[in-house]
Scaffold this motif. Structure first.
Motif, short mmCIF file in Angstrom:
data_model
loop_
_atom_site.label_atom_id
_atom_site.label_comp_id
_atom_site.label_asym_id
_atom_site.label_seq_id
_atom_site.Cartn_x
_atom_site.Cartn_y
_atom_site.Cartn_z
N LYS A 44 0.60 -0.92 0.06
CA LYS A 44 0.27 -0.14 -0.12
C LYS A 44 0.97 0.83 -0.26
N LYS A 45 1.69 1.54 0.82
CA LYS A 45 3.21 2.44 0.95
C LYS A 45 3.57 2.30 -0.36
N ILE A 46 3.93 1.18 -1.18
CA ILE A 46 4.85 1.56 -2.64
C ILE A 46 3.78 2.15 -3.28
N CYS A 47 2.18 1.77 -3.53
CA CYS A 47 1.41 1.97 -4.64
C CYS A 47 1.11 3.79 -4.00
N ARG A 48 0.85 3.76 -2.66
CA ARG A 48 0.95 5.41 -2.57
C ARG A 48 2.31 6.08 -3.32
#
Length: 94
Positions: A44-48
């Motif tokens: 989720k952090k990488i996507c953001r």
């Protein structure tokens, strides 16, 4: 648009499939429920950070055989599909 996360459930794998590098290394250990969930946090952090669509689908097809770590996979799945937490529909987790 969507992002699908391929999650691992073990370090290594005991299945020993000849075509699979993971299988050749053998099973080292099962991942804990927290380690399985950490994959989602980081994804989720990488996507953001990269401007990618948020994770909307999960497949337990990473390293390891999910059935060999069923207790932790079931616990992680229950958390991933809890409305107040990750909000994934059960049909989106395979």
């Amino acid at each position: 648009q969507r992002s699908t996360l391929c999650m691992s459930t073990q370090v290594g794998c005991r299945q020993g499939c000849k075509f699979c590098a993971t299988g050749r290394m053998g099973r080292v250990r099962n991942l804990t429920t927290d380690e399985i969930l950490a994959q989602m946090f980081f994804a989720k952090k990488i996507c953001r950070l990269e401007g990618l669509p948020d994770v909307s689908n999960i497949v337990f097809m990473g390293m390891g055989e999910s059935a060999d770590n069923a207790d932790n996979v079931i616990k992680a799945t229950e958390i991933l599909t809890t409305r107040e937490l990750f909000q994934l529909a059960a049909a989106k987790v395979t």
